[in-house]
Design an enzyme around this catalytic site. Structure first.
Site, PDB file in Angstrom:
ATOM      1  N   GLN A  54      -4.745 -17.220  -3.544  1.00  0.00           N
ATOM      2  CA  GLN A  54      -4.861 -16.436  -4.771  1.00  0.00           C
ATOM      3  C   GLN A  54      -5.916 -17.017  -5.713  1.00  0.00           C
ATOM      4  O   GLN A  54      -6.652 -16.276  -6.358  1.00  0.00           O
ATOM      5  CB  GLN A  54      -3.504 -16.315  -5.472  1.00  0.00           C
ATOM      6  CG  GLN A  54      -2.520 -15.467  -4.692  1.00  0.00           C
ATOM      7  CD  GLN A  54      -3.115 -14.136  -4.252  1.00  0.00           C
ATOM      8  OE1 GLN A  54      -3.449 -13.297  -5.063  1.00  0.00           O
ATOM      9  NE2 GLN A  54      -3.279 -13.947  -2.947  1.00  0.00           N
ATOM     10  N   ASP A  72      -9.154  -1.448  -7.939  1.00  0.00           N
ATOM     11  CA  ASP A  72      -8.398  -1.633  -6.699  1.00  0.00           C
ATOM     12  C   ASP A  72      -7.975  -3.098  -6.503  1.00  0.00           C
ATOM     13  O   ASP A  72      -6.962  -3.379  -5.879  1.00  0.00           O
ATOM     14  CB  ASP A  72      -9.302  -1.174  -5.539  1.00  0.00           C
ATOM     15  CG  ASP A  72      -8.545  -0.884  -4.260  1.00  0.00           C
ATOM     16  OD1 ASP A  72      -7.312  -0.762  -4.306  1.00  0.00           O
ATOM     17  OD2 ASP A  72      -9.216  -0.753  -3.207  1.00  0.00           O
ATOM     18  N   LEU A  78       3.137   3.271  -5.489  1.00  0.00           N
ATOM     19  CA  LEU A  78       3.013   2.440  -6.698  1.00  0.00           C
ATOM     20  C   LEU A  78       1.589   1.920  -6.852  1.00  0.00           C
ATOM     21  O   LEU A  78       1.030   1.898  -7.945  1.00  0.00           O
ATOM     22  CB  LEU A  78       3.958   1.250  -6.595  1.00  0.00           C
ATOM     23  CG  LEU A  78       5.356   1.476  -7.146  1.00  0.00           C
ATOM     24  CD1 LEU A  78       6.361   0.686  -6.350  1.00  0.00           C
ATOM     25  CD2 LEU A  78       5.406   1.072  -8.595  1.00  0.00           C
ATOM     26  N   HIS A  79       1.016   1.473  -5.739  1.00  0.00           N
ATOM     27  CA  HIS A  79      -0.360   0.968  -5.783  1.00  0.00           C
ATOM     28  C   HIS A  79      -1.316   2.102  -6.179  1.00  0.00           C
ATOM     29  O   HIS A  79      -2.235   1.897  -6.982  1.00  0.00           O
ATOM     30  CB  HIS A  79      -0.740   0.346  -4.439  1.00  0.00           C
ATOM     31  CG  HIS A  79      -2.193  -0.006  -4.321  1.00  0.00           C
ATOM     32  ND1 HIS A  79      -2.800  -0.968  -5.117  1.00  0.00           N
ATOM     33  CD2 HIS A  79      -3.175   0.491  -3.521  1.00  0.00           C
ATOM     34  CE1 HIS A  79      -4.084  -1.053  -4.801  1.00  0.00           C
ATOM     35  NE2 HIS A  79      -4.340  -0.173  -3.844  1.00  0.00           N
ATOM     36  N   HIS A 109       0.836  -1.210   0.000  1.00  0.00           N
ATOM     37  CA  HIS A 109       0.000   0.000   0.000  1.00  0.00           C
ATOM     38  C   HIS A 109       0.864   1.250   0.000  1.00  0.00           C
ATOM     39  O   HIS A 109       0.939   1.970   0.991  1.00  0.00           O
ATOM     40  CB  HIS A 109      -0.974  -0.020   1.170  1.00  0.00           C
ATOM     41  CG  HIS A 109      -2.103  -0.966   0.960  1.00  0.00           C
ATOM     42  ND1 HIS A 109      -2.202  -2.174   1.600  1.00  0.00           N
ATOM     43  CD2 HIS A 109      -3.183  -0.883   0.128  1.00  0.00           C
ATOM     44  CE1 HIS A 109      -3.293  -2.792   1.184  1.00  0.00           C
ATOM     45  NE2 HIS A 109      -3.910  -2.043   0.296  1.00  0.00           N
TER      46      HIS A 109
HETATM   47  P1  CMP Z   1      -6.906  -2.212  -0.585  1.00  0.00           P
HETATM   48  O1  CMP Z   1      -5.984  -1.847  -1.693  1.00  0.00           O
HETATM   49  O2  CMP Z   1      -7.106  -1.223   0.509  1.00  0.00           O
HETATM   50  O3  CMP Z   1      -8.315  -2.600  -1.188  1.00  0.00           O
HETATM   51  C1  CMP Z   1      -8.429  -3.798  -1.921  1.00  0.00           C
HETATM   52  C2  CMP Z   1      -7.974  -4.909  -1.041  1.00  0.00           C
HETATM   53  O4  CMP Z   1      -8.010  -6.192  -1.626  1.00  0.00           O
HETATM   54  C3  CMP Z   1      -6.498  -4.707  -0.693  1.00  0.00           C
HETATM   55  O5  CMP Z   1      -6.388  -3.564   0.105  1.00  0.00           O
HETATM   56  C4  CMP Z   1      -6.200  -6.057  -0.091  1.00  0.00           C
HETATM   57  O6  CMP Z   1      -6.623  -6.109   1.236  1.00  0.00           O
HETATM   58  C5  CMP Z   1      -7.086  -6.992  -0.929  1.00  0.00           C
HETATM   59  N1  CMP Z   1      -6.293  -7.668  -1.948  1.00  0.00           N
HETATM   60  C6  CMP Z   1      -5.782  -7.164  -3.078  1.00  0.00           C
HETATM   61  N2  CMP Z   1      -5.106  -8.089  -3.768  1.00  0.00           N
HETATM   62  C7  CMP Z   1      -5.176  -9.218  -3.058  1.00  0.00           C
HETATM   63  C8  CMP Z   1      -4.661 -10.532  -3.251  1.00  0.00           C
HETATM   64  N3  CMP Z   1      -3.949 -10.827  -4.323  1.00  0.00           N
HETATM   65  N4  CMP Z   1      -4.907 -11.432  -2.304  1.00  0.00           N
HETATM   66  C9  CMP Z   1      -5.615 -11.099  -1.219  1.00  0.00           C
HETATM   67  N5  CMP Z   1      -6.134  -9.904  -0.981  1.00  0.00           N
HETATM   68  C10 CMP Z   1      -5.926  -8.956  -1.883  1.00  0.00           C
HETATM   69 ZN    ZN Z   2      -6.105   0.066  -2.723  1.00  0.00          ZN
HETATM   70 MG    MG Z   3      -8.003   0.668   0.625  1.00  0.00          MG
END
Ligand code: CMP
Ligand code: ZN
Ligand code: MG
EC number: 3.1.4.-
Length: 449
Positions: free
Chosen positions: A349, A298, A153-154, A150
């Site tokens: 996954q 997201d 980049l994200h 987080h």
């Molecule tokens: P956030 O980016 O706040 O919101 C989307 C959420 O999805 C992210 O936080 C993670 O908690 C969850 N997430 C994203 N990618 C994955 C993944 N590959 N595996 C598990 N959880 C994920």
């Molecule tokens: Zn996010």
């Molecule tokens: Mg979030």
């Protein structure tokens, strides 16, 4: 009393016990539903725009490009950044390459480029230096906790994916300038000052932020609040030339969109949209539409090219494991996927793709085809279809040409590929675990009788 919403139970019952390991099922249930029955959110009272009224806007993207700020003091872009940004419109854009080219400031350049491309700097009279300050401060906020996932980049990744959805599906033609502006800014700020820990961790550890937001959408409330607080600083106030009404609408939209990124709303959000789309003449609310798009972007990395998806997954797991370390220190139970010695990566996954990402992308695509279909038929009769043609497939059936609006779905192939790789990985992991168990049992001293 803890009670899961009944319709979420329906969705979760699709996760068959034999299809998904129990720990993955537990993670899905605890992360993607609200386990506390909460009051329904009040419906959006914002004035609605009629989608048909925007039909003539098809092709406007080209105009917007021309209206870009070209003669004001524009921020300078390094050559390498310009080179990477040439691929900005691609589904599997390499945001890691942008990060390297931009000396660690992808949000600054990408945010600036997007807001300029859509003509937002011009339309909302955003002083370029103010925008640069704002984006730099947002970028700093993303780097505050040095999170593996987080981080800036994200933020850049999600903003670029939102841009893909806006321009490659034609969604931008259904939205007003203000809605586009709000959507881009929401994407950029959606995880601002993320602590690298989950809402569950904030609640369980009784953090200051959990206390402030009463355990509800703790992080999401913070991202929004901190971003709007930043915009109160005159040096960062990109909204300074919005009218009072524009500001109110912008703020409502950003709040709605970012709150909807809380994963505990996931099943409800999908279910609501799905049932709306089954109606004979669905009217999709703008705010609901852009919220679903942002939510999908997201969680879109499993739908990108394998090298990108794999890198994101490893970063996210690093972050989860660091949280697990903290939980161990605090004597808290491990959150799902946070125990570095006991997490089934490949299986989790596969579960995430099957039960979360794939259905989300499916509903999002259905929604886009539903709302953009009428726009497409109107724009076909007008002279201007620029920017639309690339996204449309027409089906000819015999004598009549049935124009069925379909968007491009590059994520479908990526999801299939990635799932296949994870399945192979899961099989290998299971084999390795079995071997290890065998070895451990074989070498352990015989028990005394
Ligand atoms: P956030 O980016 O706040 O919101 C989307 C959420 O999805 C992210 O936080 C993670 O908690 C969850 N997430 C994203 N990618 C994955 C993944 N590959 N595996 C598990 N959880 C994920
Ligand atoms: Zn996010
Ligand atoms: Mg979030």
């Amino acid at each position: 009393m803890y009670r899961r919403l009944a319709d979420e139970d329906d969705e979760l019952s699709e996760v068959q016990p034999d299809a998904v390991p129990p720990e993955v099922r537990e993670w899905l249930a605890s992360t993607f539903t609200r386990q506390l029955a909460t009051a329904k959110r009040k419906s959006d009272e914002k004035p609605k725009f009629r989608s048909v009224a925007h039909a003539i806007r098809a092709g406007i993207f080209v105009d917007r490009i021309y209206r870009r700020v070209t003669n004001t003091a524009l921020m300078q872009f390094p050559q390498d950044v310009v080179r990477v940004l040439k691929t900005l419109d691609e589904w599997s854009f390499d945001v890691f390459a942008l990060h390297d080219a931009a000396a660690g400031q992808p949000v600054k350049y990408l945010g600036y480029e997007l807001l300029n491309r859509y003509g937002m700097i011009h339309k909302f009279k955003v002083p370029p230096t103010i925008l640069e300050n704002f984006l730099s401060r947002i970028e700093e906020g993303y780097c505050k906790f040095r999170n593996p996932y987080h981080n800036n980049l994200h933020a850049a990744d999600v903003a670029q994916t939102v841009h893909y959805m806006l321009c490659q599906t034609g969604l931008m033609n259904w939205l007003s300038d203000l809605e586009i502006f709000a959507t881009l800014v929401a994407a950029v700020v959606h995880d601002f000052e993320h602590t690298g820990t989950t809402n569950n961790f904030h609640v369980m550890s009784g953090s200051e932020t959990a206390l402030l937001y009463n355990d509800r959408a703790v992080l999401e409330n913070h991202h929004i609040s901190a971003a709007f607080r930043l915009m109160r600083d005159e040096e960062c106030n990109i909204l300074q030339n919005l009218s009072r009404d524009e500001f109110r609408e912008f703020r409502t939209l950003v709040i709605d969109m970012v709150l909807a990124t809380d994963m505990s709303f996931h099943f409800q959000q999908l279910k609501n949209m799905r049932s709306l789309l089954t109606l004979a003449e669905p009217t999709v609310d703008k705010s609901k539409a852009v919220s679903l798009v942002l939510h999908c972007c997201d969680i879109s990395h499993p739908a990108k090219r394998w090298d990108l998806h794999h890198r994101w997954t490893m970063s996210l797991l690093d972050e989860f494991f660091l949280q697990g370390d903290k939980e161990r220190e605090l004597g808290l139970p491990f959150s799902p996927l946070c125990d570095r010695n006991n997490t089934l990566v490949a299986e989790s996954q596969i579960g995430f793709i099957d039960f979360i990402v794939e259905p989300s992308m499916g509903v999002c695509a259905d929604m886009l085809e539903c709302i953009l279909g009428p726009l497409h038929s109107s724009s076909k009769n007008s002279t201007s279809t620029a920017g639309q043609e690339r996204t449309i497939n027409e089906e000819s059936t015999g004598t009549e040409t049935v124009s069925k609006f379909k968007i491009k779905k590059p994520w479908v192939a990526c999801l299939t590929d990635n799932k296949k790789i994870w399945k192979e990985q899961a099989a290998k992991d299971a084999e390795a675990r079995a071997k290890l168990e065998e070895e451990t049992n074989g070498t352990s001293p015989p028990t005394e009788e």
